[in-house]
Design a protein around this motif. Structure first.
Motif, PDB file in Angstrom:
ATOM      1  N   GLU A 153       0.721  -1.204  -0.036  1.00 51.37           N
ATOM      2  CA  GLU A 153      -0.023  -0.089  -0.034  1.00 51.37           C
ATOM      3  C   GLU A 153       1.008   1.301   0.046  1.00 51.37           C
ATOM      4  N   HIS A 154       1.873   1.301   0.903  1.00 50.46           N
ATOM      5  CA  HIS A 154       2.930   2.589   0.849  1.00 50.46           C
ATOM      6  C   HIS A 154       3.523   2.594  -0.374  1.00 50.46           C
ATOM      7  N   ARG A 155       4.123   1.576  -0.951  1.00 56.37           N
ATOM      8  CA  ARG A 155       4.659   1.727  -2.388  1.00 56.37           C
ATOM      9  C   ARG A 155       3.683   2.169  -3.361  1.00 56.37           C
ATOM     10  N   ALA A 156       2.385   1.518  -3.333  1.00 51.37           N
ATOM     11  CA  ALA A 156       1.369   2.254  -4.295  1.00 51.37           C
ATOM     12  C   ALA A 156       1.051   3.864  -4.097  1.00 51.37           C
ATOM     13  N   PHE A 157       1.237   3.965  -2.761  1.00 54.72           N
ATOM     14  CA  PHE A 157       0.839   5.406  -2.317  1.00 54.72           C
ATOM     15  C   PHE A 157       2.081   6.491  -2.986  1.00 54.72           C
ATOM     16  N   LEU A 158       3.226   5.945  -2.790  1.00 55.60           N
ATOM     17  CA  LEU A 158       4.402   6.765  -3.257  1.00 55.60           C
ATOM     18  C   LEU A 158       4.290   6.542  -4.636  1.00 55.60           C
ATOM     19  N   LYS A 159       4.024   5.831  -5.462  1.00 51.48           N
ATOM     20  CA  LYS A 159       4.063   5.912  -6.803  1.00 51.48           C
ATOM     21  C   LYS A 159       2.959   6.803  -7.223  1.00 51.48           C
ATOM     22  N   ASN A 160       1.750   6.693  -6.787  1.00 50.25           N
ATOM     23  CA  ASN A 160       0.489   7.627  -6.989  1.00 50.25           C
ATOM     24  C   ASN A 160       1.198   9.261  -6.803  1.00 50.25           C
ATOM     25  N   GLU A 161       1.637   9.261  -5.838  1.00 55.17           N
ATOM     26  CA  GLU A 161       2.332  10.719  -5.449  1.00 55.17           C
ATOM     27  C   GLU A 161       3.506  11.108  -6.626  1.00 55.17           C
ATOM     28  N   ARG A 162       4.294  10.417  -7.024  1.00 55.75           N
ATOM     29  CA  ARG A 162       5.045  10.477  -7.866  1.00 55.75           C
ATOM     30  C   ARG A 162       4.375  10.763  -9.316  1.00 55.75           C
ATOM     31  N   ALA A 196       1.121  11.849  -9.717  1.00 60.03           N
ATOM     32  CA  ALA A 196       0.759  13.091  -9.421  1.00 60.03           C
ATOM     33  C   ALA A 196       1.398  14.465  -9.685  1.00 60.03           C
ATOM     34  N   ASN A 197       2.771  14.255  -8.974  1.00 54.19           N
ATOM     35  CA  ASN A 197       3.588  15.453  -8.910  1.00 54.19           C
ATOM     36  C   ASN A 197       4.200  15.568 -10.278  1.00 54.19           C
ATOM     37  N   THR A 198       4.523  14.562 -11.207  1.00 55.86           N
ATOM     38  CA  THR A 198       4.934  14.792 -12.559  1.00 55.86           C
ATOM     39  C   THR A 198       3.809  15.326 -13.234  1.00 55.86           C
ATOM     40  N   ALA A 199       2.492  14.770 -13.247  1.00 58.02           N
ATOM     41  CA  ALA A 199       1.508  15.557 -14.013  1.00 58.02           C
ATOM     42  C   ALA A 199       1.400  17.055 -13.526  1.00 58.02           C
ATOM     43  N   ALA A 200       1.327  17.254 -12.277  1.00 58.57           N
ATOM     44  CA  ALA A 200       1.441  18.664 -11.780  1.00 58.57           C
ATOM     45  C   ALA A 200       2.559  19.443 -12.495  1.00 58.57           C
ATOM     46  N   LYS A 201       3.700  19.020 -12.654  1.00 55.56           N
ATOM     47  CA  LYS A 201       5.012  19.640 -13.271  1.00 55.56           C
ATOM     48  C   LYS A 201       4.907  19.731 -14.608  1.00 55.56           C
ATOM     49  N   ARG A 202       4.020  18.882 -15.285  1.00 50.83           N
ATOM     50  CA  ARG A 202       3.772  18.923 -16.690  1.00 50.83           C
ATOM     51  C   ARG A 202       2.854  19.943 -17.009  1.00 50.83           C
ATOM     52  N   ALA A 203       1.742  19.799 -16.207  1.00 51.54           N
ATOM     53  CA  ALA A 203       0.647  21.135 -16.323  1.00 51.54           C
ATOM     54  C   ALA A 203       1.250  22.477 -16.083  1.00 51.54           C
ATOM     55  N   TYR A 204       2.158  22.480 -15.284  1.00 49.31           N
ATOM     56  CA  TYR A 204       2.658  23.875 -14.613  1.00 49.31           C
ATOM     57  C   TYR A 204       3.732  24.330 -15.814  1.00 49.31           C
ATOM     58  N   LYS A 205       4.356  23.268 -16.471  1.00 49.68           N
ATOM     59  CA  LYS A 205       5.213  23.834 -17.921  1.00 49.68           C
ATOM     60  C   LYS A 205       4.438  24.350 -18.855  1.00 49.68           C
ATOM     61  N   GLN A 206       3.167  23.565 -19.145  1.00 47.66           N
ATOM     62  CA  GLN A 206       2.425  24.045 -20.173  1.00 47.66           C
ATOM     63  C   GLN A 206       1.681  25.388 -20.056  1.00 47.66           C
ATOM     64  N   TYR A 207       1.169  25.654 -18.723  1.00 46.62           N
ATOM     65  CA  TYR A 207       0.793  26.939 -18.296  1.00 46.62           C
ATOM     66  C   TYR A 207       1.690  28.016 -18.755  1.00 46.62           C
ATOM     67  N   LYS A 208       3.154  27.721 -18.312  1.00 38.48           N
ATOM     68  CA  LYS A 208       4.132  28.846 -18.492  1.00 38.48           C
ATOM     69  C   LYS A 208       4.278  29.176 -19.708  1.00 38.48           C
ATOM     70  N   ARG A 209       4.265  28.138 -20.688  1.00 41.61           N
ATOM     71  CA  ARG A 209       4.460  28.140 -22.182  1.00 41.61           C
ATOM     72  C   ARG A 209       3.317  28.964 -22.714  1.00 41.61           C
ATOM     73  N   GLU A 210       2.309  28.470 -22.547  1.00 42.61           N
ATOM     74  CA  GLU A 210       0.939  29.362 -22.876  1.00 42.61           C
ATOM     75  C   GLU A 210       0.856  30.797 -22.514  1.00 42.61           C
ATOM     76  N   GLU A 211       1.612  31.018 -21.242  1.00 40.03           N
ATOM     77  CA  GLU A 211       1.513  32.426 -20.676  1.00 40.03           C
ATOM     78  C   GLU A 211       2.532  33.105 -21.514  1.00 40.03           C
TER      79      GLU A 211
END
Length: 251
Positions: A213-222, A224-239
C-alpha cells in the motif's frame, strides 16, 4: 539529557539490532510528535534498550524506584532522563516530573503493569493505579507498544504499535480510587486490543500488505507530481506565448 540519550542509543543500536532482531509493526499508528505516553508490557530490563533502539523518538522511561538503589545505575539513568516512581502509591514527585517533561515536548514511556512477565506468560497483567494517574495528569496521547515475547538471542521479535487514545474524560473528575480504576480499565482494554491485533497482524503478515500500500501510495504521489509539473510547464508556455502575442499587437 536528549544528547546523552542519543549517545547511549547509538552505542546500543548495532549490538541490540544484531543480538535481538526486532521488527516494529504498524508504524502508521505512531504520532508525529514526540510528546506522547507509551504504555508497554514488560519482560526484562532488555525491554528498555529494545524499545529505545527500535522506536524512534526521545522518551523518558518510568522505572520503579528500587532500580535506583545502585548509585551508579541511578546516576546513569538520571543522565538519560529516567524518572523513578513508587508504583504502590500516587507518587506526586514523579508525576510532576513526568508532566513537566511532557510540557517540554518530551515523550514518556511506562510499563503500567508494574511487574515483569515470565517467559511463557504472554498475557497482560493488572494495570497499576499510580502510572494511570500519571497518564491522566500528563494529558497527552497514549500509545500502546506491545512486545511480542521475551527477548532471546538471535530470535526474531516484534513490537506492535497500537491505536493511540487519551484519558481526557478523567482529567476533570475527582481522582479518587473509582476514577483511577476506570482509567486503568481503559488503559488495560486498549493494551489488550493492541495485543490481540498484534497476534492477527503477525499470523497474517499484514506488514507485507502495508508495504505494498505504501509503495502504491508513493507511486501515485510521483505520478501526481509529474502530472502537476507538466501542467505547470504547459501553463508557463501558454503564458509566454500570450505575452508575445500581446507585445506584437502593441507594436
Amino acid at each position: 539529557m536528549k544528547k546523552f540519550y542519543s549517545f547511549i542509543r547509538g552505542i546500543f543500536y548495532v549490538p541490540f539490532k544484531l543480538l535481538y532482531p526486532t521488527k516494529v509493526l504498524n508504524k502508521r499508528n505512531m504520532p508525529a510528535s514526540e510528546r506522547l505516553i507509551s504504555v508497554s508490557n514488560h519482560y526484562s530490563w532488555k525491554d528498555i534498550p529494545v524499545l529505545a533502539v527500535n522506536v524512534k523518538g526521545y522518551r523518558r522511561f518510568i522505572a520503579k524506584k528500587e532500580i535506583g538503589k545502585n548509585k551508579l545505575i541511578h546516576k546513569l539513568a538520571e543522565m538519560i532522563g529516567v524518572i523513578f516512581i513508587d508504583r504502590n502509591k500516587a507518587d506526586m514527585h514523579a508525576i510532576r516530573q513526568s508532566v513537566n517533561a511532557l510540557k517540554a515536548g518530551d515523550g514518556i514511556a511506562i510499563f503500567p503493569e508494574g511487574t515483569r512477565h515470565k517467559e511463557a506468560d504472554t498475557g497482560l497483567h493488572e494495570i497499576k493505579g499510580g502510572v494511570t494517574l500519571l497518564a491522566i495528569k500528563g494529558n497527552a496521547p497514549v500509545v500502546p507498544m506491545i512486545i511480542d515475547k521475551k527477548e532471546r538471542l538471535f530470535r526474531r521479535n516484534y513490537i506492535y504499535i497500537g491505536e493511540p487514545f487519551d484519558l481526557r474524560e478523567f482529567s476533570d473528575k475527582m481522582l479518587d480510587a473509582e476514577t483511577i480504576a476506570a482509567a486503568s480499565d481503559k488503559v488495560a482494554a486498549h493494551m489488550k486490543q493492541a495485543h490481540d491485533d498484534m497476534r492477527v497482524f503477525i499470523s497474517e503478515k499484514r506488514w507485507i500488505a502495508q508495504r505494498r500500500e505504501h509503495r502504491a501510495f508513493l507511486k501515485n504521489e510521483r505520478r501526481a507530481n509529474t502530472a502537476a509539473k507538466r501542467a505547470y510547464k504547459q501553463y508557463k508556455r501558454e503564458e509566454r506565448h500570450a505575452v508575445r502575442i500581446a507585445r506584437k499587437a502593441t507594436v
